[in-house]
Motif scaffolding. Structure first.
Motif, PDB file in Angstrom:
ATOM      1  N   ILE A   1     -45.904 -89.587 -89.411  1.00  0.00           N
ATOM      2  CA  ILE A   1     -47.018 -90.442 -89.818  1.00  0.00           C
ATOM      3  C   ILE A   1     -47.228 -91.563 -88.802  1.00  0.00           C
ATOM      4  CG2 ILE A   1     -47.859 -91.969 -91.643  1.00  0.00           C
ATOM      5  CD1 ILE A   1     -47.766 -89.076 -92.455  1.00  0.00           C
ATOM      6  N   TRP A   2     -46.112 -92.089 -88.282  1.00  0.00           N
ATOM      7  CA  TRP A   2     -46.243 -93.222 -87.355  1.00  0.00           C
ATOM      8  C   TRP A   2     -47.047 -92.822 -86.129  1.00  0.00           C
ATOM      9  CZ3 TRP A   2     -44.344 -93.172 -82.366  1.00  0.00           C
ATOM     10  CH2 TRP A   2     -43.460 -92.143 -82.046  1.00  0.00           C
ATOM     11  N   GLU A   3     -46.889 -91.558 -85.702  1.00  0.00           N
ATOM     12  CA  GLU A   3     -47.649 -91.122 -84.524  1.00  0.00           C
ATOM     13  C   GLU A   3     -49.138 -91.127 -84.807  1.00  0.00           C
ATOM     14  OE1 GLU A   3     -45.715 -87.838 -81.997  1.00  0.00           O
ATOM     15  OE2 GLU A   3     -45.051 -87.446 -84.035  1.00  0.00           O
ATOM     16  N   MET A   4     -49.475 -90.824 -86.067  1.00  0.00           N
ATOM     17  CA  MET A   4     -50.890 -90.793 -86.412  1.00  0.00           C
ATOM     18  C   MET A   4     -51.494 -92.190 -86.272  1.00  0.00           C
ATOM     19  SD  MET A   4     -50.642 -88.092 -89.537  1.00  0.00           S
ATOM     20  CE  MET A   4     -49.616 -86.645 -89.325  1.00  0.00           C
ATOM     21  N   PHE A   5     -50.699 -93.199 -86.608  1.00  0.00           N
ATOM     22  CA  PHE A   5     -51.192 -94.567 -86.441  1.00  0.00           C
ATOM     23  C   PHE A   5     -51.188 -94.967 -84.979  1.00  0.00           C
ATOM     24  CE2 PHE A   5     -50.301 -94.375 -90.853  1.00  0.00           C
ATOM     25  CZ  PHE A   5     -51.383 -95.046 -91.384  1.00  0.00           C
ATOM     26  N   LYS A   6     -50.105 -94.635 -84.304  1.00  0.00           N
ATOM     27  CA  LYS A   6     -50.016 -94.999 -82.886  1.00  0.00           C
ATOM     28  C   LYS A   6     -51.229 -94.454 -82.137  1.00  0.00           C
ATOM     29  CE  LYS A   6     -47.515 -93.802 -78.732  1.00  0.00           C
ATOM     30  NZ  LYS A   6     -46.299 -93.303 -78.119  1.00  0.00           N
ATOM     31  N   TYR A   7     -51.530 -93.176 -82.358  1.00  0.00           N
ATOM     32  CA  TYR A   7     -52.595 -92.563 -81.571  1.00  0.00           C
ATOM     33  C   TYR A   7     -53.979 -92.978 -82.048  1.00  0.00           C
ATOM     34  CZ  TYR A   7     -49.207 -89.796 -79.046  1.00  0.00           C
ATOM     35  OH  TYR A   7     -48.180 -89.413 -78.235  1.00  0.00           O
ATOM     36  N   THR A   8     -54.085 -93.364 -83.310  1.00  0.00           N
ATOM     37  CA  THR A   8     -55.399 -93.834 -83.750  1.00  0.00           C
ATOM     38  C   THR A   8     -55.692 -95.202 -83.144  1.00  0.00           C
ATOM     39  OG1 THR A   8     -55.075 -92.650 -85.807  1.00  0.00           O
ATOM     40  CG2 THR A   8     -56.849 -94.237 -85.763  1.00  0.00           C
ATOM     41  N   TRP A   9     -54.662 -96.022 -83.080  1.00  0.00           N
ATOM     42  CA  TRP A   9     -54.878 -97.371 -82.535  1.00  0.00           C
ATOM     43  C   TRP A   9     -55.054 -97.359 -81.025  1.00  0.00           C
ATOM     44  CZ3 TRP A   9     -50.329-100.273 -85.389  1.00  0.00           C
ATOM     45  CH2 TRP A   9     -50.581-100.226 -86.776  1.00  0.00           C
ATOM     46  N   ASN A  10     -54.310 -96.464 -80.346  1.00  0.00           N
ATOM     47  CA  ASN A  10     -54.311 -96.579 -78.889  1.00  0.00           C
ATOM     48  C   ASN A  10     -55.294 -95.623 -78.229  1.00  0.00           C
ATOM     49  OD1 ASN A  10     -53.199 -94.028 -78.491  1.00  0.00           O
ATOM     50  ND2 ASN A  10     -51.217 -94.778 -77.804  1.00  0.00           N
ATOM     51  N   GLN A  11     -56.010 -94.847 -79.019  1.00  0.00           N
ATOM     52  CA  GLN A  11     -56.896 -93.855 -78.428  1.00  0.00           C
ATOM     53  C   GLN A  11     -58.034 -94.535 -77.666  1.00  0.00           C
ATOM     54  OE1 GLN A  11     -56.460 -90.883 -77.239  1.00  0.00           O
ATOM     55  NE2 GLN A  11     -55.491 -90.487 -79.194  1.00  0.00           N
ATOM     56  N   LEU A  12     -58.342 -93.982 -76.520  1.00  0.00           N
ATOM     57  CA  LEU A  12     -59.371 -94.620 -75.707  1.00  0.00           C
ATOM     58  C   LEU A  12     -60.747 -94.428 -76.346  1.00  0.00           C
ATOM     59  CD1 LEU A  12     -58.221 -93.528 -72.157  1.00  0.00           C
ATOM     60  CD2 LEU A  12     -57.543 -95.512 -73.502  1.00  0.00           C
ATOM     61  N   PRO A  13     -61.505 -95.523 -76.469  1.00  0.00           N
ATOM     62  CA  PRO A  13     -62.857 -95.385 -77.035  1.00  0.00           C
ATOM     63  C   PRO A  13     -63.766 -94.610 -76.095  1.00  0.00           C
ATOM     64  CG  PRO A  13     -62.474 -97.625 -76.257  1.00  0.00           C
ATOM     65  CD  PRO A  13     -61.171 -96.910 -76.127  1.00  0.00           C
ATOM     66  N   THR A  14     -63.324 -94.430 -74.857  1.00  0.00           N
ATOM     67  CA  THR A  14     -64.127 -93.645 -73.907  1.00  0.00           C
ATOM     68  C   THR A  14     -63.916 -92.152 -74.103  1.00  0.00           C
ATOM     69  OG1 THR A  14     -62.317 -93.925 -72.363  1.00  0.00           O
ATOM     70  CG2 THR A  14     -64.197 -95.390 -72.108  1.00  0.00           C
ATOM     71  N   ASP A  15     -62.856 -91.796 -74.829  1.00  0.00           N
ATOM     72  CA  ASP A  15     -62.663 -90.377 -75.119  1.00  0.00           C
ATOM     73  C   ASP A  15     -63.515 -90.008 -76.321  1.00  0.00           C
ATOM     74  OD1 ASP A  15     -60.969 -89.446 -73.146  1.00  0.00           O
ATOM     75  OD2 ASP A  15     -59.185 -90.240 -74.140  1.00  0.00           O
ATOM     76  N   GLN A  16     -64.108 -88.841 -76.261  1.00  0.00           N
ATOM     77  CA  GLN A  16     -64.957 -88.401 -77.357  1.00  0.00           C
ATOM     78  C   GLN A  16     -64.098 -87.761 -78.445  1.00  0.00           C
ATOM     79  OE1 GLN A  16     -68.452 -89.085 -77.001  1.00  0.00           O
ATOM     80  NE2 GLN A  16     -67.323 -90.253 -75.481  1.00  0.00           N
ATOM     81  N   ILE A  17     -64.525 -87.927 -79.682  1.00  0.00           N
ATOM     82  CA  ILE A  17     -63.818 -87.276 -80.781  1.00  0.00           C
ATOM     83  C   ILE A  17     -64.032 -85.769 -80.680  1.00  0.00           C
ATOM     84  CG2 ILE A  17     -63.677 -87.086 -83.288  1.00  0.00           C
ATOM     85  CD1 ILE A  17     -64.731 -90.021 -83.365  1.00  0.00           C
ATOM     86  N   TYR A  18     -65.288 -85.383 -80.407  1.00  0.00           N
ATOM     87  CA  TYR A  18     -65.614 -83.975 -80.187  1.00  0.00           C
ATOM     88  C   TYR A  18     -66.217 -83.860 -78.800  1.00  0.00           C
ATOM     89  CZ  TYR A  18     -65.040 -83.853 -85.219  1.00  0.00           C
ATOM     90  OH  TYR A  18     -64.520 -83.978 -86.476  1.00  0.00           O
ATOM     91  N   ALA A  19     -65.870 -82.803 -78.087  1.00  0.00           N
ATOM     92  CA  ALA A  19     -66.418 -82.628 -76.749  1.00  0.00           C
ATOM     93  C   ALA A  19     -67.932 -82.592 -76.845  1.00  0.00           C
ATOM     94  CB  ALA A  19     -65.885 -81.328 -76.145  1.00  0.00           C
ATOM     95  N   ASN A  20     -68.563 -83.364 -76.009  1.00  0.00           N
ATOM     96  CA  ASN A  20     -70.026 -83.443 -76.003  1.00  0.00           C
ATOM     97  C   ASN A  20     -70.576 -83.767 -77.391  1.00  0.00           C
ATOM     98  OD1 ASN A  20     -72.521 -83.334 -74.744  1.00  0.00           O
ATOM     99  ND2 ASN A  20     -72.831 -81.176 -75.267  1.00  0.00           N
ATOM    100  N   ASN A  21     -69.766 -84.448 -78.205  1.00  0.00           N
ATOM    101  CA  ASN A  21     -70.126 -84.819 -79.586  1.00  0.00           C
ATOM    102  C   ASN A  21     -70.513 -83.619 -80.437  1.00  0.00           C
ATOM    103  OD1 ASN A  21     -69.643 -87.559 -79.571  1.00  0.00           O
ATOM    104  ND2 ASN A  21     -71.559 -87.950 -78.478  1.00  0.00           N
TER     105      ASN A  21
END
Lengths: 607, 1075
Positions: free
Chosen positions: B416-436
């Motif tokens: 679970i901790w990884e889910m928080f770590k990666y949600t907080w540190n994920q780059l806003p420049t990375d897209q959630i879905y490729a090409n949205n």
């Protein structure tokens, strides 16, 4: 009535004084004792497995600092990235020069306990069998001491299990032994191992030739420390007392022992030449478990949780399923094979290429099997390497490189592959980005040991199972060549080198022959095999090679108006500089150990 | 008791086995019954004929009509008298014909004198002096009235427990019991994620209905089935022997209510909550991230001082976001919800007649997690059936059956901790879905796309199940010949099953090649695997005891107990894993290759405990109180011959207010109760020391490949200490209880001191490393925990309005007394590292000095901040040169705070009722409490990842392209230093987390009975409630209980780098209806 009541009471009292039904004496189920270990074949095997697992084999996992031999996935903390084979996550040489306090006397105790107790409990085995096992123990002990000697010089030699309080603290606070004595002790243990063990063994275990191979490695170290350590050293009390440093006069003897040991393997192993395509042959040498060149290997598997992450961490995520890469071959290493690459025309302008893969044309097969060049293919994908786009490019490469980045007005760089210039992607999917280092910084990736047959989806962390070849015959030939050269046997040295060059697809040597020829061949043949760091140190040339040294990249650019590619020889983007202080030819004795035993002083000079 | 006795016993009983004991007990019980029933009846007849005249009657509490047991009824001027029985009934002989006067006396009640001249039954209604004093308190192996308790025991009852609505019983205890420290680390469904102790003493023993259980079992109880919870904080715990050094939590479940009419109640209660998640950090957006990243690149001294590097992100990179080609990703919003529901249903039946009474309870609880996918949730079923039956007048039986089953679901593959770590540190420049394009989940570093990794549809699922059952039968028999003597036998059988399924599925992540409009996919998380783990542990416990309760001469109250207890526990487990290619995530459908099947060797164990417990309580007129107890305890965790220990305790009390001379000084109407008490005893702690005496090899240990096959290794256990044993604790407690103004104001003060000896340590004769082994641990060190607790209560009723306030505060601290330690290299280190006679949990660090505000200041700064001040820019922190040596380094560290759990804890309950309306508020807080956060909460752009929004308030150059190292550059100040500057440490990083919160608030309304009675409803109450309604703290950006870094070397899992599931606030509505 009353009787019944009293009977009831007595009954209840009887229940109260009810005997306890469970015994308090319960042993844990997963603990076994000496007699079960040393008197059964399975027990001995399990005990030896523990020892072998602890062997300081500098495999995929090894790093020169921090966690040392402890298993972690970040294989890009590669010792080669401390000294110019690679540029990687290390900031400078100092990140690893001090070591990690390796002090494996617990493992040595385990070996000594085995040597002491196997003959006591193992009376049911044949003498040959007991000897063979003891031989393995001597081999392992020599391996531990070798790993200590190459780091610290002279350290205490412990031949037998020590006991406290039977032995007093004073007695246990042992002094260091002289460096030369330690190397001789290693030599003796390996001789014992050679004499006791048979000629063949199971994969992964030692036999007499494995001991001889290790001896050739250890003695060539000792010889070069004696010879070059007497010329280039830091003075100090430890040196005066012989705890570090070997008299120059001993060099020849050690080199002779190295040569003799290497010679013993002749006829028992051979260079791998299974495939006719020399590039493919060299790549497969590191993947084919049946290679005739393998002397000692370490295996890995998924189900035992020992698999490593070489595939996931040596190429970028574009070619793998997880992980990331952070260490990349330097242009300097490439140029050991090729000299300056032909990327500049005679008039100084960059040579124009139709595509980036043209750069690799005609290069030595061994180089291409060691390093992935732009345009090479892995798992169906091409190494798509591009630093940026020039709207147009005029003038010489040198002029352009002399400009500070803000003044290179026609150049476009980017941090992300999404970024386009006029509809064209600015950087390649495999590099080179302005952001971060999980794409190549130099335009190259490591190829050696990369399992190109492995499906991309299987290239995750802790999923690689190719074996680590701790000792292979090519190294023994190089040890022998180096020893031969140091002993002025130029003919033998050349024969060994040419055998290797023939297999590599490199032209055979005929002309002048120097020690640098031998060393350069060693650096190329053993690139990324975690030898270079130690070689630079034992040759005592690290302080000269790593003197505010920065490494270079081969940067491919697309020229938009010409629709051509050029390559510029630039500093790698992080521009890290590397230095080596002479005192690091020996690591400091671990501080905690000095605290526990004042007799370990003097520490190594300048530490 | 000596071992040979037991050995002999073992031989006798070898073949009977533990389980047959239950049968024996039943058999003997039946035997006794058949004989005794008649005898008892006979005796009563005999007695009736023998006496000239008797008075029979019953004593009840005047306030609530509860029958009172143990009341002394005497005939004035004679020696005759009696004590009321369980039903409050008594029979006294009186001389015939004369008018007499009866005195009726019970501690905590007003003594009555009743003139008696008639005949027949009397019902005596006894008014209480102070309500609290007559509470029956559950103590170790028995009960006591509060008035005569001499140990440090705190209690809460059902009604006080359930006003806090939470999924975890331990959280419901927070702030209510002085001396109990609870820190809730997260509100993760099914994780029961908290730490607690009694008086700072370590993990307490949890005993539920007489059986030692795990704290997880307590957490998982349905609060509606709990009658009371007592905590034994001092030597009162000594009856639990070698496991009692850290105090004991005793939980008693509800039993049915007895009534003559056979009346029963059916109650249905529902509580619907909405959880709101507290202090969920937010990440910066894409343009902010690129700006911060470029600032960090520029500030990199090594790379930028002479020749500058190009910025990480070019204007072209940023333009994509400015012109809307790419959208900034809101990872937190895409992954997590703001609210999630939670519900509890309870159905209970309570009733009985004079022969049998029963309590049945069925509870269901469901909690949803905060992931938007809905794939994290928890549910739990609890059941209980408690039956008490009176078989004959002298024989009683009790059958307690209970159990729970629960399931914790979460997305597969990662913690679970990884889910928080990666949600907080994920780059806003990375897209959630490729090409949205939602068909193509975007590829992320570490394959950690939080929207995908929290979605079981992609990554698979993890289900953790527990099934627990406890069954207990007890028989009690009043032995006829000796009045007040009762024999009791009890047998408990319990098991717990752990049943986990972990399914890891492979799925594809995509990159988008914008130039060629192509999606480039890679299969990740391969191969798909299914892993099943199954474990069980079984425990049996039986007790046989003789209990004695008698009042002599109306003045001497004596109770005694001798008890033998034996418990046996075993645990076993195994697991299997297969890869699967088809979509069937079951073992049977797995592939042939790479199968795994094994077990956790540490999960295979067996322990036996035996103990003999003795207790004697004596009180004289409820005035002088003296208790003595002991346990002779044996544990299989230790070496044969050294398995038994003796743990005695003694305590005494003096109720001054019962003394006539004292009553002359202070009127009982003002000071109705004043009791001085003290206790001293010895306990043990076997938690860390089991099985360490055994030498040899641990098998299997990590192995090696020989001939391509893996051979298990054998790791030496090293040199062992065969004499290693448990820690021993000696506890002294002194306290005062008082009640003023007839109970309007009450309170108590306790001071305690616990000395522990035999803590594990290695002798300082440190062996050189070259020996290759360490000296084994020995029982060498010792420590001392001291503290104080104060409780004050006030209750009052003004016509229809009644209210009560109860406040408590407690403080505790531990000091090491004897510590084996080696001398450090220099005097500073020696002083810093010396532990002897020093408090534990001292936080060392640098003293914050300030922030550089200009290059001028840096230039003139004459202290070397570490790197010769070359690489210092405006906005950087500086620290005080504590040792005045001109350099800031590790030697400038001094004590700055205390670590880990708060030293001072307090709570205050405010309750009020007016007509049908009731109100309850719990204020709870702590001080002397400090936290430091690490990772992303301390450092923006950590590991080259994104930053939390709080770091936007930072020093930066006015011109984004300006040279950071040029002294003429203009800076814009901020709260945090520039990107890439050193992170805060010392007093700048360690923050005061003192807090006060409205832990719970409940307002309820009970609809008047007359409106409902025609519908057959006897009671209907509705309420609104909130948990963690408001928190007052100086701490910014985090909840104070959200764990930060803990003491060096502590378990990483404690705080998991701060990536803990957040705390929640809940808003609940609920109702209970009784038919």
């Amino acid at each position: 009535m009353k009787n019944k009541i009293y009977i009831s009471i007595i009954t209840i009292l009887a229940v109260l004084l009810q005997p306890s039904c469970k015994d308090l004496n319960i042993d844990p189920l997963n603990v076994i004792q000496d007699k079960d270990v040393f008197a059964t074949e399975a027990g001995v095997k399990g005990y030896l497995a523990t020892i072998y697992r602890a062997l300081p084999i500098e495999d995929f996992y090894y790093r020169q600092e921090g966690s040392g031999f402890n298993r972690q996935w970040e294989h890009f903390y590669h010792p080669g990235a401390l000294c110019g084979e690679l540029v990687g996550p290390y900031g400078s040489t100092y990140d690893g020069a001090g070591g990690f306090g390796y002090w494996p006397y617990g493992d040595i105790r385990t070996v000594n306990y085995f040597i002491g107790n196997l003959p006591v409990y193992g009376t049911g085995f044949s003498k040959e069998q007991v000897d063979a096992w003891l031989g393995e123990a001597y081999f392992c002990r020599a391996y531990f001491y070798f790993a200590l000697a190459k780091r610290y010089g002279g350290i205490p030699i412990i031949r037998k299990v020590q006991h406290y309080p039977e032995q007093s603290l004073e007695e246990l606070q042992v002094h260091r032994d002289k460096e030369v004595d330690v190397w001789n002790f290693i030599s003796d243990d390996l001789d014992s191992a050679y004499n006791k063990m048979p000629a063949a063994s199971e994969r992964g275990r030692a036999n007499r030739y494995v001991a001889a191979a290790l001896k050739s490695r250890a003695m060539v170290y000792a010889g070069s420390i004696a010879k070059y350590g007497s010329e280039n050293f830091v003075a100090g009390a430890a040196r005066d007392q012989g705890y570090v440093g070997i008299p120059a006069a001993a060099a020849a003897g050690f080199f002779q022992r190295a040569w003799d040991a290497a010679k013993l393997l002749e006829g028992h192993y051979s260079l791998y030449r299974k495939k006719t395509d020399k590039e493919l042959n060299y790549a497969d040498l590191f993947l084919d478990k049946e290679s005739t060149e393998n002397i000692l290997v370490r295996d890995y598997s998924l189900t035992t949780g020992t698999a490593h992450s070489w595939d996931a961490t040596m190429t970028c995520r574009f070619m793998t399923a997880d992980g990331l890469s952070r260490a990349y071959p330097t242009l300097e290493l490439v140029e050991r094979f090729t000299g300056l690459l032909p990327v500049v025309n005679a008039d100084g302008t960059p040579r124009r290429f139709d595509n980036t893969s043209q750069l690799a044309q005609g290069l030595e097969p061994r180089l291409l099997a060691t390093i992935y060049f732009p345009g090479a293919t892995l798992r169906g994908k091409q190494f798509d390497m591009q630093r940026g786009i020039y709207e147009h490019f005029a003038g010489t490469a040198a002029d352009e490189l002399g400009q500070n980045p803000p003044n290179r007005q026609f150049r476009h760089l980017a941090g992300k592959t999404e970024t386009l210039f006029n509809g064209m992607r600015i950087i390649g999917f495999t590099g080179i980005s302005t952001d971060g280092d999980d794409l190549s910084r130099t335009g190259f990736y490591i190829r050696k040991y990369v399992d190109y047959n492995r499906a991309q989806s299987q290239c995750g962390l802790y999923m690689s199972t190719q074996s680590w070849i701790d000792m292979r015959y090519a190294e023994v030939l190089l040890n022998r060549a180096e020893a031969a050269f140091e002993l002025n046997n130029i003919v033998d040295a050349r024969n060994m080198i040419n055998d290797i060059r023939d297999r590599a697809g490199a032209p055979l040597l005929t002309g002048t022959f120097t020690i640098d020829t031998v060393r350069n061949e060693r650096c190329k043949e053993l690139a990324f095999e975690k030898q270079y760091w130690w070689d630079l140190r034992r040759w005592r040339i690290a302080d000269r090679l790593l003197d505010n040294t920065k490494y270079h990249a081969m940067m491919p650019y697309y020229i938009a108006d010409e629709q051509k590619y050029i390559f510029l020889r630039e500093f790698e983007p992080f521009q890290r500089s590397y230095n080596f202080e002479k005192k690091y030819y020996y690591e400091p004795i671990p501080g905690g150990e000095l605290g526990k035993n004042p007799n370990l002083y003097p520490n190594n000079p300048n530490h | 008791m000596k071992r040979p006795t037991f050995d002999a016993c073992v031989h006798v009983m070898k073949n009977t086995g533990g389980k047959s004991l239950l049968l024996q007990l039943l058999f003997i019980g039946a035997l006794i019954l058949s004989g005794v029933e008649k005898g008892a009846a006979q005796k009563r007849d005999d007695a009736g004929q023998a006496l000239p005249k008797t008075i029979t009657g019953q004593v009840v509490d005047s306030a609530n009509g509860n029958v009172l047991e143990g009341v002394t009824i005497g005939v004035a001027g004679t020696q005759s008298g009696a004590i009321s029985d369980r039903e409050g009934r008594f029979t006294v002989k009186v001389p015939d014909g004369k008018p007499i006067s009866l005195y009726v006396r019970l501690v905590g009640y007003r003594e009555l004198r009743i003139p008696y001249s008639g005949s027949g039954n009397v019902v005596v209604r006894l008014p209480a002096t102070t309500a609290g004093l007559n509470q029956v308190i559950v103590t170790g192996y028995g009960t006591q009235r509060k008035a005569t308790v001499t140990g440090a025991v705190s209690v809460i009852r059902a009604s006080e427990l359930v006003v806090t609505k939470n999924e975890n019983v331990i959280n419901m205890m927070t702030g209510k019991l002085p001396g109990l420290r609870v820190v809730q680390k997260s509100s993760e469904p099914g994780a029961y994620d908290n730490v607690f102790d009694i008086r700072g003493m370590g993990n307490p023993l949890v005993v539920i209905d007489g059986v030692p259980r795990s704290s997880g079992d307590l957490s998982r109880m349905d609060p509606n089935e709990i009658e009371s919870i007592s905590i034994l904080k001092d030597a009162a715990a000594a009856v639990y022997g070698v496991r009692a050094a850290n105090g004991v939590i005793l939980v008693t479940s509800k039993k049915g209510t007895r009534s003559l009419t056979g009346k029963f109640d059916i109650t249905y209660a529902v509580n619907q909550s909405w959880q709101q998640f507290l202090n969920v950090p937010q990440g910066v957006d894409a343009l902010q991230y690129m700006m911060l990243k470029n600032e960090k690149q520029k500030r990199d001294f090594g790379n930028n001082f002479y020749n500058q590097m190009p910025p990480s992100f070019s204007d072209a990179d940023m333009e994509l976001y400015r012109n809307g080609t790419l959208k900034s990703s809101d990872w937190v919003g895409a992954t997590m919800k703001e609210f999630a529901p939670e519900i509890q249903h309870t159905l209970s039946v309570n009733g009985g007649n004079d022969k049998a009474n029963y309590f049945f309870n069925l509870g269901y609880f469901n909690q949803d997690g905060l992931f938007r996918s809905g794939d994290m949730n928890y549910d739990r079923w609890n059941f209980r059936s408690n039956i008490n039956a009176k078989i004959t007048d002298r024989m009683r039986a009790q059958l307690l059956l209970s159990g729970y089953t629960d399931t914790k679901n979460q997305p597969g593959g990662r913690g679970i901790w990884e889910m928080f770590k990666y949600t907080w540190n994920q780059l806003p420049t990375d897209q959630i879905y490729a090409n949205n394009n939602p068909q193509y989940p975007h590829l992320m570093p570490d394959n950690a796309n939080p929207v995908i990794m929290t979605n079981a549809g992609y990554v698979g699922s993890q289900a953790f199940k527990n099934k627990n059952f406890q069954g207990q039968l007890a028989l009690e028999y009043d032995i006829p010949a000796i009045e007040g003597l009762m024999a009791r036998g009890m047998y408990n059988y319990g098991f717990n099953i752990v049943d986990n399924t972990l399914v890891k599925k492979s799925y594809s992540l995509f990159e988008y090649d914008r130039q060629n409009d192509k999606y480039i996919g890679t299969l990740v998380n391969a191969p798909s695997t299914v892993n099943r783990t199954y474990g069980n542990n079984t425990s049996t416990l039986y007790q046989l005891s003789l209990n004695y309760t008698r009042k002599f001469a109306g003045r001497h109250n004596v109770t005694g107990l001798v008890l033998y207890e034996e418990s046996h526990a075993t645990a076993d487990n195994f697991y299997a894993q297969r890869e699967f290619s088809l979509g069937l995530p079951y073992l049977f459908a797995g592939d042939a290759g790479n199968q795994l099947g094994s077990m956790d060797g540490n999960g295979l164990w067996e322990t036996v405990n035996k103990g003999i417990v003795g207790k004697v309580n004596y009180d004289f007129k409820g005035k002088y109180l003296l208790d003595f107890s002991f346990r002779y305890d044996g544990s299989s965790k230790f070496k044969p011959g050294a398995q038994w220990g003796f743990f005695p305790a003694i305590s005494g009390g003096w109720r001054l207010t019962e003394e006539p001379f004292f009553q002359r000084f202070v009127s009982p109407n003002i000071l109705s109760n004043l009791k001085l008490r003290a206790s001293y005893g010895r306990t043990g702690d076997d938690g860390a020391t089991g099985f360490q005496y055994i030498s040899g090899y641990n098998y299997p240990s990590p192995g090696y490949f020989f001939g391509g096959n893996y051979v298990n290794g054998m790791a030496s256990r090293g040199v062992v200490n065969p004499d290693l044993t448990w820690y021993t604790a000696k506890t002294l407690n002194m306290g005062i209880d008082f009640d003023l103004l007839k109970g309007m104001i009450g309170g108590s003060v306790d001071y305690f001191i616990r000395n522990r000896d035999g803590l594990l340590a290695t002798r300082t004769t440190t062996l050189p490393g070259t020996v290759g082994t360490n000296l084994p641990q020995e029982n060498l060190n010792s420590d001392r925990t001291r503290g104080i607790e104060i409780v004050l209560t006030h209750r009052n009723t003004i016509r229809d309005f009644s209210y009560n306030i109860s406040a408590n505060v407690a403080s505790t601290r531990t000091m090491l007394r004897v510590v084996q330690q080696t001398k450090a290299g220099n005097s500073y280190e020696n002083w810093k590292n010396s532990q002897q006679n020093r408090y534990t949990n001292i936080w060392w660090g640098k003293q914050y000095g300030g922030q550089f505000s200009s290059y001028d200041q840096i230039y003139h700064y004459n202290v070397n901040t570490g790197g010769g001040n070359q690489n210092v820019v405006p906005g950087d922190y500086y620290y005080q040169d504590w040792n005045n040596d001109g350099v800031i380094d590790g030697k400038d560290e001094s004590p700055i705070a205390v670590r880990d759990l708060p030293l001072i804890n307090f709570g205050m309950t405010l309750g009020a009722a007016w007509k049908g309306v009731d109100f309850n508020m719990l204020l709870q807080g702590a001080t002397d409490f400090y936290v430091q956060y690490a990772e992303q909460m301390a450092e923006p752009l950590m590991y080259g990842r994104s930053a939390l929004t709080q770091f936007l308030d930072r020093w930066h150059t006015a011109d984004p392209n300006a040279d950071v190292f040029d002294p003429n550059t203009q800076w814009v100040p901020g709260k945090y230093p520039a990107m890439g500057s050193p992170v805060a440490e010392g007093t700048k990083a360690v923050q005061d987390a003192s807090y006060l919160r409205i832990k719970s608030l409940e307002i309820g309304y009970t609809i008047p009975k007359k409106l409902l009675s025609h519908m057959g409803i006897s009671n209907l109450r509705a309420y609104v409630n909130s948990y963690n309604l408001a928190t007052f703290t100086g701490l910014k950006n985090s909840d104070p209980e959200h764990p930060g870094t803990v003491a060096n070397g502590a378990d990483w899992n404690y705080s998991q780098g701060g990536y803990k599931y957040p705390m929640n606030r809940t808003f609940s509505v609920g109702a209970s209806v009784t038919f």
